[in-house]
Design a protein around this motif. Structure first.
Motif, mmCIF file in Angstrom:
data_model
loop_
_atom_site.group_PDB
_atom_site.id
_atom_site.type_symbol
_atom_site.label_atom_id
_atom_site.label_comp_id
_atom_site.label_asym_id
_atom_site.label_seq_id
_atom_site.Cartn_x
_atom_site.Cartn_y
_atom_site.Cartn_z
ATOM 1 N N VAL A 41 0.841 -1.188 0.000
ATOM 2 C CA VAL A 41 0.000 0.000 0.000
ATOM 3 C C VAL A 41 0.879 1.243 0.000
ATOM 4 O O VAL A 41 1.681 1.454 0.919
ATOM 5 C CB VAL A 41 -0.915 0.039 1.246
ATOM 6 N N GLY A 42 0.744 2.068 -1.025
ATOM 7 C CA GLY A 42 1.387 3.377 -1.052
ATOM 8 C C GLY A 42 0.352 4.442 -0.760
ATOM 9 O O GLY A 42 -0.794 4.318 -1.183
ATOM 10 N N ALA A 43 0.753 5.487 -0.023
ATOM 11 C CA ALA A 43 -0.222 6.531 0.310
ATOM 12 C C ALA A 43 0.447 7.893 0.383
ATOM 13 O O ALA A 43 1.621 8.003 0.748
ATOM 14 C CB ALA A 43 -0.902 6.218 1.642
ATOM 15 N N ALA A 44 -0.344 8.916 0.061
ATOM 16 C CA ALA A 44 0.091 10.293 0.274
ATOM 17 C C ALA A 44 0.271 10.525 1.771
ATOM 18 O O ALA A 44 -0.450 9.930 2.577
ATOM 19 C CB ALA A 44 -0.949 11.258 -0.297
ATOM 20 N N GLY A 45 1.217 11.351 2.140
ATOM 21 C CA GLY A 45 1.575 11.501 3.530
ATOM 22 C C GLY A 45 1.050 12.779 4.148
ATOM 23 O O GLY A 45 0.409 13.580 3.480
ATOM 24 N N PRO A 46 1.339 12.972 5.434
ATOM 25 C CA PRO A 46 2.190 12.076 6.227
ATOM 26 C C PRO A 46 1.496 10.769 6.615
ATOM 27 O O PRO A 46 0.286 10.677 6.639
ATOM 28 C CB PRO A 46 2.523 12.908 7.475
ATOM 29 N N ILE A 47 2.340 9.776 6.900
ATOM 30 C CA ILE A 47 1.847 8.497 7.374
ATOM 31 C C ILE A 47 2.461 8.211 8.746
ATOM 32 O O ILE A 47 3.388 8.900 9.181
ATOM 33 C CB ILE A 47 2.185 7.344 6.399
ATOM 34 N N ASP A 48 1.935 7.215 9.403
ATOM 35 C CA ASP A 48 2.512 6.755 10.667
ATOM 36 C C ASP A 48 2.807 5.270 10.504
ATOM 37 O O ASP A 48 1.902 4.436 10.476
ATOM 38 C CB ASP A 48 1.525 6.993 11.818
ATOM 39 N N LEU A 49 4.092 4.980 10.387
ATOM 40 C CA LEU A 49 4.511 3.626 10.050
ATOM 41 C C LEU A 49 4.133 2.638 11.147
ATOM 42 O O LEU A 49 3.680 1.519 10.859
ATOM 43 C CB LEU A 49 6.033 3.636 9.849
ATOM 44 N N ASP A 50 4.308 3.031 12.415
ATOM 45 C CA ASP A 50 4.013 2.117 13.513
ATOM 46 C C ASP A 50 2.537 1.724 13.512
ATOM 47 O O ASP A 50 2.194 0.556 13.667
ATOM 48 C CB ASP A 50 4.351 2.769 14.861
ATOM 49 N N ARG A 51 1.692 2.710 13.358
ATOM 50 C CA ARG A 51 0.254 2.443 13.425
ATOM 51 C C ARG A 51 -0.317 1.975 12.094
ATOM 52 O O ARG A 51 -1.459 1.518 12.040
ATOM 53 C CB ARG A 51 -0.491 3.717 13.854
ATOM 54 N N GLY A 52 0.431 2.164 11.019
ATOM 55 C CA GLY A 52 -0.105 1.820 9.708
ATOM 56 C C GLY A 52 -1.204 2.771 9.257
ATOM 57 O O GLY A 52 -2.070 2.408 8.470
ATOM 58 N N SER A 53 -1.146 4.010 9.763
ATOM 59 C CA SER A 53 -2.221 4.962 9.459
ATOM 60 C C SER A 53 -1.718 6.092 8.565
ATOM 61 O O SER A 53 -0.522 6.333 8.461
ATOM 62 C CB SER A 53 -2.775 5.540 10.756
ATOM 63 N N VAL A 54 -2.649 6.768 7.921
ATOM 64 C CA VAL A 54 -2.312 7.857 7.003
ATOM 65 C C VAL A 54 -3.147 9.091 7.310
ATOM 66 O O VAL A 54 -4.299 8.977 7.750
ATOM 67 C CB VAL A 54 -2.537 7.422 5.529
ATOM 68 N N SER A 55 -2.543 10.263 7.068
ATOM 69 C CA SER A 55 -3.214 11.550 7.290
ATOM 70 C C SER A 55 -2.896 12.469 6.116
ATOM 71 O O SER A 55 -2.271 13.512 6.288
ATOM 72 C CB SER A 55 -2.718 12.194 8.596
ATOM 73 N N PRO A 56 -3.327 12.104 4.905
ATOM 74 C CA PRO A 56 -2.881 12.855 3.716
ATOM 75 C C PRO A 56 -3.253 14.341 3.778
ATOM 76 O O PRO A 56 -4.419 14.677 4.052
ATOM 77 C CB PRO A 56 -3.611 12.156 2.566
ATOM 78 N N LEU A 57 -2.286 15.197 3.511
ATOM 79 C CA LEU A 57 -2.520 16.640 3.553
ATOM 80 C C LEU A 57 -3.693 17.041 2.664
ATOM 81 O O LEU A 57 -4.449 17.941 3.011
ATOM 82 C CB LEU A 57 -1.271 17.386 3.076
ATOM 83 N N ASN A 58 -3.830 16.378 1.519
ATOM 84 C CA ASN A 58 -4.860 16.783 0.566
ATOM 85 C C ASN A 58 -6.208 16.115 0.808
ATOM 86 O O ASN A 58 -7.132 16.296 0.019
ATOM 87 C CB ASN A 58 -4.394 16.484 -0.862
ATOM 88 N N LEU A 59 -6.316 15.329 1.877
ATOM 89 C CA LEU A 59 -7.604 14.731 2.279
ATOM 90 C C LEU A 59 -7.863 15.158 3.723
ATOM 91 O O LEU A 59 -7.664 14.390 4.662
ATOM 92 C CB LEU A 59 -7.547 13.198 2.176
ATOM 93 N N PRO A 60 -8.306 16.408 3.910
ATOM 94 C CA PRO A 60 -8.315 16.981 5.263
ATOM 95 C C PRO A 60 -9.214 16.256 6.262
ATOM 96 O O PRO A 60 -9.008 16.395 7.470
ATOM 97 C CB PRO A 60 -8.775 18.434 5.043
ATOM 98 N N GLU A 61 -10.199 15.508 5.796
ATOM 99 C CA GLU A 61 -11.062 14.783 6.737
ATOM 100 C C GLU A 61 -10.425 13.476 7.210
ATOM 101 O O GLU A 61 -10.946 12.810 8.112
ATOM 102 C CB GLU A 61 -12.405 14.441 6.070
ATOM 103 N N ILE A 62 -9.357 13.068 6.542
ATOM 104 C CA ILE A 62 -8.770 11.751 6.784
ATOM 105 C C ILE A 62 -7.542 11.915 7.676
ATOM 106 O O ILE A 62 -6.478 12.336 7.228
ATOM 107 C CB ILE A 62 -8.374 11.096 5.439
#
Lengths: 323, 323
Positions: free
Chosen positions: A74-95
């Motif tokens: 899985v590739g994702a726009a960042g930032p991501i959190d490697l430990d948690r496996g979670s993503v907070s993409p700058l361009n998806l503000p609700e995510i």
């Protein structure tokens, strides 16, 4: 013998994609024809809608799989959190802190590995593209944004939190401003009369370059317009696109000072805005390189097709020896 | 049990040093009292004189060794050539492709490992100093020059040719010029009226900062003068030293975007030019950091004594698990 098949997922600001990637017995990967699926994301997407998008993409893609997949990358726009496996993409503000890795793992019924999208590009170039065989390389994209990733000593540099490789966030001296006083050819009319873009992305991306040209009276709207204007001999389009290449070369020189690069692969639509864009980058890498080097940095066009991000995601499992 | 003893050699632009480094049974290293020797180098030194200096330093140092040394570590000013084990220090213009590694190996009768001096600092900080326990860190020095090295994923980043870690060669936007328009507090009088220094070293080193202040009418000559002037409330000394810290913080933000740093250790005399220098660096790292981070970069004072470069050189053998 059977080939190995992997699920690849790529989450970006405007779309999410998934495909099956087949690795043949010589270790070469390719997207399985007909297996590639795409759905829109976009700034307003919320957690429930994105969850549904990912589940539906994975289900549709796995429907073409002959056997259970060997794993999911899985590739994702960042930032991501490697430990948690979670993503907070700058361009998806609700995510925010979205558990993408676990979601894909559950949907695919296979172990999943998550990394930043730019680092997937670097991995794909190293596996199948223009930086094959090099120990230390940069894979980057110049497009609506500027992103990339690093291979160091033959392995992907992920970073502690997973956010390494962000070459677009390097600060650069604007080659079209007073900081580039020695580069008057790149300045064009009005150089020095605006605030600097301080990151490479703010300076050299397609939209940043269009904006720079428009502030000098150019009338177009897009990177494609800029390419056409350059081809027609427009001097502002010439200066603007030259400035972009200069800034990219400057950033590569800085990266090389830090990690001692052998080769950089450059892709993305805006890197083709003029035919000599990579030649200009190459010259700028040398000009901005502060130290004499025992070996030059090679500047090459990307060796990847449009499947690059998905191949890079698949490589997170298929080539986990590189992580 | 006996402790392990290593020969450490450090070759710089003004001097060469050597010492014995003892590693105790808890794995901690220290310079053996009385074993440290120094000789001058300098811009005019030639190949024969430097050869004699190195041989004499090694012989004098080994004279205090109770037993044969377990190995020799060599740090040197760059650029270096890792494959050949040779050095071509910029500040020693007569010395080009000088076979330093083999010379030390022959003189010491023990296997030798060569690395760039800045990377030895990073290694020493990781082994014994302020970045212990971190997976990804930067060790740097702000002094007459600005240098450093990177630990990435728990190992020293040497680079293909051996020239990685050169943070002083990163290009920066001058925080005291128009590129730092949002940082007017750092500009001081006359900001924007000169050509930019484009590398961090040209912008933030002690001599660069003195020169910046002198162009604004300050009358002192050295970094020590600048420290005294700051302490006495001189506004130009305040602006000049603040600008240096801002530029260092900007470069650290760029490095972190690339390699996702956990911690940076900053040493060197000029980093003590004002008591709040590291606080200013810390604030600048945050201000210039383009992306929200899941973890901040810690900014710490160097945990090394003046023995740091020699401890780092010894670590090339004593901690070769980190290479």
């Amino acid at each position: 013998m059977t080939n190995d098949v992997y699920l690849a997922v790529d989450l970006g600001g405007t779309k999410a994609e998934a495909a099956l990637v087949v690795v043949d017995d010589r270790g070469r990967g390719a997207v399985m024809p007909g297996s590639r699926h795409r759905q829109a994301t976009g700034r307003s997407i919320g957690v429930d809608a994105l969850t549904a998008v990912i589940r539906s993409l994975v289900a549709a893609t796995l429907a073409s799989a002959p056997d259970p997949v060997a794993g999911a990358g899985v590739g994702a726009a960042g930032p991501i959190d490697l430990d948690r496996g979670s993503v907070s993409p700058l361009n998806l503000p609700e995510i925010r802190e979205f558990p993408l890795r676990d979601l894909v793992e559950a949907a695919a019924g296979a172990p999943a590995t998550l990394r930043l999208d730019g680092t997937c590009i670097a991995l794909a170039e190293h596996w199948l593209g223009a930086t094959r065989g090099a120990s230390t390389s940069l894979g980057m994209v110049v497009s609506t944004g500027v992103g990339g990733g690093l291979i160091v000593d033959g392995r992907l540099l992920s970073g502690t939190t997973g956010n390494a490789g962000h070459i677009g966030q390097l600060h650069v001296v604007d080659p079209g401003g007073p900081g580039g006083a020695g580069l008057g050819h790149a300045g064009g009319a009005g150089a020095g009369d605006e605030a600097f873009g301080t990151t490479l992305e703010e300076t050299a991306s397609g939209p940043a370059t269009v904006a720079w040209a428009r502030r000098r009276g150019w009338q177009g709207e897009t990177g494609e317009d800029l390419a056409a204007a350059f081809a027609a001999g427009d001097p502002v389009a010439d200066a603007a696109t030259r400035r972009s290449a200069e800034a990219v070369g400057q950033a590569i020189a800085s990266v090389s000072a830090l990690v001692d690069l052998e080769v950089v692969a450059i892709g993305g639509g805006f890197s083709r805005v003029r035919p000599d864009y990579l030649d200009l980058v190459d010259a700028a890498v040398i000009r901005w390189g502060a130290l004499p080097r025992t070996r030059p940095v090679l500047v090459r066009p990307s060796g990847l097709s449009a499947d690059g991000p998905l191949l890079g995601a698949a490589a997170l499992r298929a080539r986990d020896d590189l992580l």
